[in-house]
Each structure stands twice: as structure tokens, then as C-alpha cells.
Design an enzyme around this catalytic site. Sequence first.
Site, PDB file in Angstrom:
ATOM      1  CB  CYS A 195       5.130  15.003 -19.722  1.00  0.00           C
ATOM      2  SG  CYS A 195       6.247  16.407 -19.523  1.00  0.00           S
TER       3      CYS A 195
ATOM      4  CG  ASP B 281      14.386 -25.394   2.683  1.00  0.00           C
ATOM      5  OD1 ASP B 281      15.321 -26.163   2.929  1.00  0.00           O
ATOM      6  OD2 ASP B 281      13.500 -25.105   3.508  1.00  0.00           O
TER       7      ASP B 281
ATOM      8  CB  CYS C  84       7.021  16.840 -14.929  1.00  0.00           C
ATOM      9  SG  CYS C  84       6.110  17.971 -15.998  1.00  0.00           S
TER      10      CYS C  84
END
Length: 753
Positions: free
Chosen positions: A21, A443, A24
Site C-alpha cells: 500500500c 524552430d 509502505c
Amino acid sequence: MGAEPVAVSVATDLVIGGMTCAACVKRVEKKLGKLDGVTATVNLATGRARVSHPPQISPEELIETVEKAGYTAELPDPPRRREHDGDGDGEAQGAKQERDRLVVTTLLAVPVLVLSMATGLQFRNWQWLCFVLAAPVAVWGAWPFHVRAVRGLRHSTATMDTLVSLGVAASFSWSVYALFLGGAGDPGMRMPFSLVPSASDGVAHIYLEAAVGVPLFVLAGRFLEARARRGTGAALRSLAQLSAKEVAVREDGSERLISIEELSVGHVFVVRPGERVATDGEVAEGSSAVDLSLVTGETEPVEVGPGSAVVGGAVNSGGLLLVRATAVGADTQLARITRLVTEAQAGKARAQRLADSVAGVFVPVVLALAVTTLGFWLGAGADPQAAITACVAVLVVACPCALGLATPTALMAATGRGAQLGVLVTGPQALEGLQHIDTVVLDKTGTLTSGHMSVAQVTSVPGGLGRDEVVRLAGAVEQGSEHPLGRAITAYARREPAGRRLPDVSAFSAVPGHGVLGRVEGRLVEVLAPNDELPAALANALPVAAAAARTPVLVRVDGEAEALIEVGDVVRPGSYRAVEQLRRLGVRPVLATGDQEAPAVAVASALGIEEVHARRTPEDKADLVGDLQEQGCRVAVIGDGVNDAAALAGADLGIAMGSGTDVAIGAADVTLVRGDIEALADAVRLARRTLGTIRVNLVWAFGYNLVTVPLAMVGLLNPMLAAAAMSASSLLVVGNSLRLRVWQPNPARRRTR
């Protein structure tokens, strides 16, 4: 005094085991972060951590730190080793064990659920049969939760496994008490199923359905969740599968088969029809069409011949090719794509970082709420079993899993889908930048245009030598020139008609700023800048050439004007659609180029770009980006050359053309692999859809807990249903993310391909 030493850090990937989860995730990151100079980003969906640390801290020390937090850690296996591990692969073995555990748990739990919920099926001593079936589920079926909960307890931490383990243990322990001491073991006992806790009427109720339902639904949810999460990484695995394992190398006229690891730059290898190109290279012999769809997202096959560049992973659709390797291993375009996608999936969006912070205190808060609920119910004089049931429901229904999966699953699906479409992002920060840009600096050469000078039009004098003859003579004299205009004319002359040999030139001379001249087959041929003394047919062509941003050159043969050749850099076909799509997305296009004013204005006019900045140096482009940012614009820069690198790095978001230089790509946050500017609009749409998906996931994850936890606290949620709801919340988050795998860009544009 000497200069301060520059801090150097290295990055290490770790495979983390035992995380279930978001709590953790937070714990692992916090534990690693306590080491001096170490920062870590942990991904719950992939089970990996990207750790930045000083060189003096070894990977072994990082692994030891993770293990001290109660989890397992190891360095990832090399790709080749993972491919050949087969059935011995640890991940596959672990998945098989989880599947077997789920199957056995289901077979044992289903009869208990049916008998507990259907009063009419409850025969004499039914509760004892349920007890016999439930005992192995509560112990063996839920064993992974118990083990991880105890491991966390030893490290003074609590995770989702702690909540599940406590819920199962409490439900089963109460049922054991009820059966042996509370009167529920009477042979004729019947127990109606209720969705909410209720009083016992003198006989303690058993909650074996909760003791088996909780591990059953959680195991099923995690099994389906793991399969769904694997689906989000399908695109990355498909990229890995594009690499060849063996390649046929041709040496001294003979052919031998070698492993891909033995292939080196300069080797000439064979690509037969239907085979994949083993690595990046240049066609030495043969011609064919190659399919780049799985590498760059380009749907149309590309014709290649001697001198053409080919990309590793592309499929040869036609004839036999001999290819000279120009890059191998980690230097290939396919390897760079795979590396970029993998690194992108390790990041976190701002919203996810907030969610992880919440998850870090989530489980302790839930434990406190469960104890408070138990104490409140008992203090209010409620039935003890109803109080325990409400407490168990609070433990089970709380779900930080969905919080931990909200971003990584969406990011995995989106980056994989982007790679399939030819769009590579460096992480969630790039997606956030794409979502918010309102100005893009473009560009010209190589981005909006092809970047290659070519002959656009030839206008010959009526009654003269004729178009083909003039082109042949001009191409011949320009063979001695290194100017881009000259090379374009020579290349054009060799193609018209195809493959003809041009005559030799003598007495060649170049006049700087004026043109070239020489003798071809006894004739004096001059290719010069046009003057005012032109025949009417040629003079009329000059305004057209200027308006189209073409450079006109005059061809004279023996002093007589014969033709006007217009040379220019053509606009990419996709540029027209790309600029229009950007406008529709609310993004303002700005053209900035180092080219002359006339070509720049002509290209801008053709594309409908109103703001043009010509004759800009690399420093000027970077300054332009800064000026736009000072005006409050969120600026993206798209370019392909070294001269764009400074502007790319200084922009809010840098976007490089995949056909551009490594410097430009290295300075960019997003790379358009197929070199097609149309992909930019796709990238913006994908970013907006992805971040929208992440927001929905997080709203659901937070909202689910805000609704269900209070319901459980007031006794309106059965523990078994709480377990089902908890598993469903994670599945909904993953399922919502999976929709990104089939996301399509603008349908109208795709139909034109």
C-alpha cells in the site's frame, strides 16, 4: 580559497518486495531518506525504487536499509537474464503461489459464505463445519498478511497488512469464543445474516463469514490488481521484445549466425523479408520498405536504400537488406526509448506526493479510529459483539492501496501508450508541463520544414535548350560546389531522369556571393544569382519564388539566360495540421529561427503563425524564452539542433524532434520519436487525459475512505462487505488507468494516414 567541490550523485534502481500500500511506499522512502545525501522515489505499481545517492554509499548499504524497514530489496536482473530465466523467474513463481493460495481459499471460503448468509441452508451443526473450513483460511489463507503485519510490528510500523491481519484475527477469535463459550456451538443454532451489527439475544453470533470473506476478497482483489497493473506495462514489454536475440553477419562473402551481444559497430548483417532489424544501422546494399510502427508510431512503411538509416526493431517488409551497424546495445534508439519510458514511470505527480504523505499517517489514524470505535460502543452500553464487529469493519474497510496506485498505474499506461504513438516523456513533471503550456516556440528548419534543400521549380526560356538539358548542364557544373544550393541542384539533376550520369566539368570556378561557372561538353555554363536583365518569362517567376521562400538561381549557357531554378526547404505536410491543432488546444505558436527574414515570414504565413523572430542566435532564442516567461506565458520550445539546446533547457518544457541531435534530445523533457510535429498535439492531449485520470483516481481514493470509514464506525457496514468494497476501490483505480492504454489521438488525423 579553492572552489567548493561539486556534489556528485549516482542513481541506483532497486526491486522492492513486500510493499502492499501507499503507507509502505512512504516508509521505504523515509527510511532511505535518512541516509546522508540519499533521496528515493518508490513506485508501488512497479515495485521499484529509483535511489539517488553519493558514490560512497554502496547499493548493498541501500539494500540493507530497506531490509531494516521490514521489506526485501535487490538489484534488478539484467534484461537478458530475465528473458532466459523462464519458469525459474522469481516473479512468475510468486504469482503462481498467490494464484494457488487464492484458489484454495476460494474453495474453502465459498461454503462458509453460503451457509452463513442463507439461513434456510443451515442444517444441524452447520456452524462447526464452517469452523473447520474457516480455520485454514484464517490462518493459512491470510498467512501473508499475518507475516507482513508481524514484520511491521517488529519495525514499529503499521501497513494495510496490519489492518487486514487484525480484522481477520478479531473476527475469527470472536467466533471461536462464541462457539466454545458463547452458546453458538449448540447443534440447533440458527443465525440470520445481517448487513449491520446486531444484538445477540443471549447467544453470541459467529462472524466466520467475515473471517473468510476478508482474506478472500483481499486476495482476489490483489490478484486481479496485479494482472491489471501488468497490463499497464504491456507497451514497455513489447518494446523490450523488439530486440533481436541472434543476427546473421556477412563477412568475406560468407554468412554466420552470432548472438546480438557479439554484434559491434561496423558489422554488416543480413535482414531478410519479415525479419526485424537487429540494431541501428545504415543500408549498405538492397532496397525495401521497413515498418516502423512499433518503434516510432509511424503507420506508413518507409522506403530505404543504400545510405538510408534504419532503426533497430523495425520490420523489413520487402527485399533483402545488408545493413552496417552504427550503434549497438544501450546506444540504440530502441534502448533509449525503453530507458526513457522506464525512467518516466518512476516519477510522481504533485498530487501523488501529497497522497503519499497522507498515506504515511493513514494506517496509524485508522488503528486509532478502530480502538475509539470499540471503546465508544462499549462505553455506550452496546452489545460487545456489535462493538467488535464495528471495530473490525473499520480496520478492514480502510484502504490506502488505492492512494498508492492512483498515479503509477495511470503513468505506466500513459507512457506506454505515448511510446506506441511516438511520444516519449521523461516523467509526470513533463506531463504536467504539457498540460499547462500556453505558448510554443517553434524552430523552422528541421522542425516545421524538412531540413533538406531541394529543387522546387524549374522555369525555362521558351525556345531555348529545354528544361531537361538545362538541368543536366547546371547539375554537372554544380558537382564542384559544396554549397547546399549546389548540392540540391546536382541531386535533382541525377534524379531527372532517374540515375543518369552527369558529364564532367572543367575550368570550374566559384565566385563567392555570386555563383559558379565551368565548361561542360565545351559549353560555358554559369549558375548565378539572378540580375535585372532577364527574359520576361524568368523575370515573372522571381516574385513567386520570393513569396514561397525559395532561393532563385539563374542558369546561363554560353552567355544566354536559359532557366531559373528555385531551391528551397519544403514545409513538412504535417506542420499545417499541427499548428492548427495547437491553436484549437489554446496554445499560441511562435516561430523563432536563425534563418533569413524572407523564408521565415513565408513559412509563418503559410502556416498561419502571426509572431515571427528571424535571424536569432542560440542566445537570442534563449532570451526570447525568458521574455515570454516574464510576460506570464508557460513556454514550450520545440527544436532539433544544437542551436536549440539552450532554449530547450530554459523553457518550462523542452520538446525535441526524434530526428534531431543527441544534445537537443538530452536537453528536452519530451521527445517526438518519429520526427513528426503533429505528434506534439497528440502529446498535449495525452497529458491532459492522463492528469485528468490521475485526479479522478485520487478523488475516488480519498472519497472512498471519507464515506466508508464513518459508515463502519457507526455500525452500518458488515466486515465482509467492507473487505469487498476495499478490494473494489483498488480495482476501480487500476481499471480507470487502463483506459489510457486504448486512448486514441485525433481520429480525423489518423484517418488521413
